[in-house]
Design an enzyme around this catalytic site. Structure first.
Site, PDB file in Angstrom:
ATOM      1  N   ASN A  10      48.291  37.320  46.327  1.00 32.40           N
ATOM      2  CA  ASN A  10      49.281  37.057  45.205  1.00 32.40           C
ATOM      3  C   ASN A  10      48.806  37.371  44.086  1.00 32.40           C
ATOM      4  O   ASN A  10      47.915  37.254  43.400  1.00 32.40           O
ATOM      5  CB  ASN A  10      49.302  35.364  45.270  1.00 32.40           C
ATOM      6  N   ARG A  92      52.622  38.030  48.597  1.00 30.23           N
ATOM      7  CA  ARG A  92      53.778  37.572  47.996  1.00 30.23           C
ATOM      8  C   ARG A  92      54.336  38.448  46.848  1.00 30.23           C
ATOM      9  O   ARG A  92      53.908  39.177  46.158  1.00 30.23           O
ATOM     10  CB  ARG A  92      53.124  36.386  47.095  1.00 30.23           C
ATOM     11  N   HIS A 181      59.815  30.518  44.077  1.00 29.33           N
ATOM     12  CA  HIS A 181      59.016  29.642  44.783  1.00 29.33           C
ATOM     13  C   HIS A 181      59.619  29.340  46.095  1.00 29.33           C
ATOM     14  O   HIS A 181      59.357  27.956  46.777  1.00 29.33           O
ATOM     15  CB  HIS A 181      58.790  28.290  43.929  1.00 29.33           C
ATOM     16  N   ARG A 242      56.906  28.256  29.865  1.00 34.94           N
ATOM     17  CA  ARG A 242      57.910  28.505  29.650  1.00 34.94           C
ATOM     18  C   ARG A 242      59.135  27.605  29.331  1.00 34.94           C
ATOM     19  O   ARG A 242      58.987  26.394  30.000  1.00 34.94           O
ATOM     20  CB  ARG A 242      58.513  29.135  31.218  1.00 34.94           C
ATOM     21  N   GLU A 387      51.422  27.856  50.038  1.00 36.42           N
ATOM     22  CA  GLU A 387      52.198  29.217  50.054  1.00 36.42           C
ATOM     23  C   GLU A 387      51.495  30.132  50.923  1.00 36.42           C
ATOM     24  O   GLU A 387      51.876  30.939  51.613  1.00 36.42           O
ATOM     25  CB  GLU A 387      52.537  29.651  48.657  1.00 36.42           C
TER      26      GLU A 387
HETATM   27  C1  LIG Z   1      57.855  32.746  40.113  1.00 33.20           C
HETATM   28  C2  LIG Z   1      56.990  31.949  39.530  1.00 33.20           C
HETATM   29  O1  LIG Z   1      57.371  31.367  38.420  1.00 33.20           O
HETATM   30  O2  LIG Z   1      55.715  31.923  40.142  1.00 33.20           O
HETATM   31  P1  LIG Z   1      54.371  31.181  39.213  1.00 33.20           P
HETATM   32  O3  LIG Z   1      55.096  29.669  39.342  1.00 33.20           O
HETATM   33  O4  LIG Z   1      53.479  31.839  40.281  1.00 33.20           O
HETATM   34  O5  LIG Z   1      54.404  31.689  37.923  1.00 33.20           O
HETATM   35 MG   LIG Z   2      50.453  27.679  43.187  1.00 37.79          MG
END
Ligand SMILES: CC(=O)OP(=O)(O)O
Ligand SMILES: [Mg+2]
Ligand SMILES: Nc1ncnc2c1ncn2[C@@H]1O[C@H](COP(=O)(O)OP(=O)(O)O)[C@@H](O)[C@H]1O
Length: 407
Positions: A10, A92, A181, A242, A387
């Protein structure tokens, strides 16, 4: 005879997480990670099964160097990339666009297609590609498989995947909801059905994947019908760094009024927002601790409230999308561990048949478990995601030609 082990990689923008899984006995001979790739000092941690963890700090310039370090650590325990036990490497890949609806054996054409998707996943796909390129160079004899975050979401109906913008512009630039995800949403929704003693095709489930990145999905009879992340993993729930949903005009406003560049706004919304932006901490554990007392408990409380409010809105929205809900399922770091987040997310939703039992919710346990009261109309559950296991399972099935389908 080919081996029974799969190395799962990953590769994130500045990290590589890896696990070696043995599909014959479900063991994990080694797990590890390398963080802060490209910074002055990187952190390496390798944990062989049954042995003491090996940790060190040293500069790791790029993903190529990182994967070489991973291969060396594995080789120290006789688990190197040339080991006959190794059947494949599973990667991934965050963005597979609309084309990759299934795990895919990687060849030059697949690499080119993942590269073509870089404009819609500028933070994720370049790192995934770096991992793939290096792994192919280091282990050209092994089949390599890409497992896409987006695949599970390719069943989302057009009316849920479309943004209401000019169709010509959207089509030309591939602007639509892809969702991410997916490996986790697929695995967790299947395990939730198992927990209810039903087949995936018999239940409707809302999955809340709350990790550093966070997303919700509505899964109807085993198929995803909506998800909160969109063109990129920025939309939807409040995350560690975010913003999740904002009025798109925030971007124009910051450009015009604050004089920020598009690049600066991108960094603001992806890396300096969410819990971090609201209270200065992106780690939910810190937010929960700070809420208890101290001079800045107010900022931490507000961050928690914004996070939970968004979560409740998505639970309500996906309830409406599904019409009938059998289970609401929490997973990933926050979802699996933060009882107070789970409680706050469903408190007051008794009208929808949702409630948590305080004792069950507070209990800590390894496997999937119900946290709703015994007679609840809708099950509320915690299902730990995995995952890596899902990627390994799909990779192994593909390279051994086994297509068991639903388990
Ligand atoms: C797609 C994504 O947000 O992945 P991660 O949660 O690993 O940052
Ligand atoms: Mg995780
Ligand atoms: N005991 C806990 N209580 C609250 N939050 C937790 C706990 N353990 C981990 N977390 C949170 O989980 C998040 C990381 O989730 P994880 O699923 O490991 O992330 P990733 O997306 O990197 O896989 C962090 O915000 C962390 O604070």
């Amino acid at each position: 005879m080919r081996g029974t082990r799969v190395l799962v990689l990953n590769s994130g923008s500045s990290s590589v997480k890896y696990q070696l899984l043995d599909m014959a006995d479900a063991s994990r001979p080694a797990v590890g990670l390398i963080e802060r790739i490209g910074e002055r000092t990187s952190y390496l941690r390798h944990v062989p099964a049954g042995g003491p963890p090996r940790e060190r700090e040293e500069p790791v310039a790029d993903h190529g160097t990182a994967l070489k370090a991973v291969a060396e650590e594995l080789a120290r325990d006789g688990l190197g990339l040339d080991s006959p036990e190794l059947a494949a490497i599973g990667h991934r890949v965050v963005h597979g666009g609309r084309r990759f609806t299934e795990p895919t054996v990687i060849d030059d054409a697949v690499v080119a297609e993942i590269e073509r998707l870089v404009p819609v996943a500028p933070l994720h796909n370049p790192a995934n590609l770096a991992g793939i390129r290096t792994a192919r160079a280091l282990a050209p004899h092994l089949p390599q498989v890409a497992v896409f975050d987006t695949s599970f979401h390719t069943t989302i109906p057009e009316y849920a995947a479309r943004y209401a913008i000019d169709t010509a512009v959207a089509d030309e630039h591939r602007v639509r909801r892809y969702g991410f995800h997916g490996t986790s949403h697929a695995y967790v929704s299947r395990r939730a059905a198992e927990l209810l003693g039903r087949k995936p095709s018999e239940v409707n489930v809302i999955v809340l994947h709350l990790g550093n990145g966070a997303s919700a999905s509505a899964v109807a009879r085993g198929r995803c019908v909506d998800t909160s992340m969109g063109l990129t993993p920025l939309e939807g729930l409040v995350m560690g760094t975010r913003s999740g949903d904002v009025d798109p005009a925030v971007v124009f406003h910051l450009a015009r009024v604050a004089g920020m560049s598009v690049g600066e706004i991108d960094v603001l919304l992806n890396k300096r927002s969410g819990l971090l932006g609201l209270c200065g901490d992106n780690d939910m554990r810190e937010v929960l601790r700070r809420m208890e007392s101290g001079p800045d408990a107010g900022a931490a409380r507000l961050a928690f409230d914004v996070y939970v409010h968004r979560l409740r809105k998505y639970i309500g929205a996906y309830y409406a999308v599904l019409g009938r809900v059998d289970a609401v399922v929490f997973t990933a770091g926050v979802g699996e561990n933060a009882a107070s987040v789970r409680e706050a997310a469903v408190t007051g939703l008794e009208g929808l048949g949702l409630a948590v039992d305080p004792e069950r919710n507070a209990a800590r346990g390894g496997g999937p478990r119900l946290i709703s009261p015994p007679a609840a109309r809708v099950a509320v559950a915690v299902v730990p995601t995995d995952e890596e296991l899902e990627i390994a399972t799909q990779t192994y099935a593909l390279v051994t030609g086994r297509t068991d389908g639903e388990t």
